[in-house]
Structures are given as structure tokens and as C-alpha cells.
Design a protein around this motif. Structure first.
Motif, PDB file in Angstrom:
ATOM      1  N   CYS A   8       0.829  -1.185   0.000  1.00 43.88           N
ATOM      2  CA  CYS A   8       0.000   0.000   0.000  1.00 43.88           C
ATOM      3  C   CYS A   8       0.874   1.251   0.000  1.00 43.88           C
ATOM      4  N   CYS A  11      -0.271   3.451   3.597  1.00 44.11           N
ATOM      5  CA  CYS A  11       0.094   3.042   4.964  1.00 44.11           C
ATOM      6  C   CYS A  11       1.271   2.071   4.961  1.00 44.11           C
ATOM      7  N   CYS A  30      -6.231  -2.019  -0.272  1.00 46.02           N
ATOM      8  CA  CYS A  30      -5.386  -2.331   0.870  1.00 46.02           C
ATOM      9  C   CYS A  30      -6.223  -3.014   1.941  1.00 46.02           C
ATOM     10  N   CYS A  33      -6.120  -0.255   5.197  1.00 52.05           N
ATOM     11  CA  CYS A  33      -6.743   1.067   5.204  1.00 52.05           C
ATOM     12  C   CYS A  33      -7.746   1.238   4.069  1.00 52.05           C
TER      13      CYS A  33
HETATM   14 ZN   LIG Z   1      -3.110   0.890   3.282  1.00 52.45          ZN
END
Ligand SMILES: [Zn+2]
Length: 71
Positions: A8, A11, A30, A33
Motif C-alpha cells: 500500500c 500506509c 489495501c 486502510c
Molecule cells: Zn493501506
């Protein structure tokens, strides 16, 4: 089905996705998140194999640890 590893961009989470060949990267979210700013990395299984080989010293391949430890 093949397993792909994604990272990702938001994050920095690494996660693996079981995906069919018809799925596109745009459908991948993801797992942490929910962002779709993910980047496909090399598949997890082949990555572990290649990284393992490169980290093994050349001398370790000539010896057999299982034999020496058997007695
Ligand atoms: Zn993420």
C-alpha cells in the motif's frame, strides 16, 4: 489461484491477495486502510525463494548439515 503481494502506498502495509487472472490491480484494495494506491510486488512464494538463495553463502551449499549432525 496465484497469490500476489501488494504494498500500500498510503500506509506501507504489505499484504497478499488471492486473485484471478481476470482481476486488475485497480480492483485491489489495501487490506488495512482500504486505499487503492497499491503496487503489485513480486509474488510472495518466488520472492522468498530468490531472496533465500542470495543470502546463502557459497560455502554453505557444499556442506551437508543434516549428515554431520546425524551421529
Ligand atoms: Zn493501506
Amino acid at each position: 489461484m496465484p497469490i500476489y503481494e501488494y504494498k500500500c502506498s498510503d500506509c506501507k502495509e504489505n499484504f497478499e491477495v488471492l486473485t484471478s487472472s481476470s482481476a486488475s490491480d485497480k480492483d485491489i484494495e489495501c487490506s488495512k486502510c482500504g486505499s487503492r494506491k497499491v503496487k503489485k510486488t513480486i509474488s510472495a512464494s518466488s520472492f522468498r525463494i530468490s531472496s533465500g538463495r542470495s543470502s546463502i553463502p557459497a560455502g554453505a551449499l557444499s556442506g551437508c548439515s543434516s549428515k554431520s549432525g546425524f551421529s
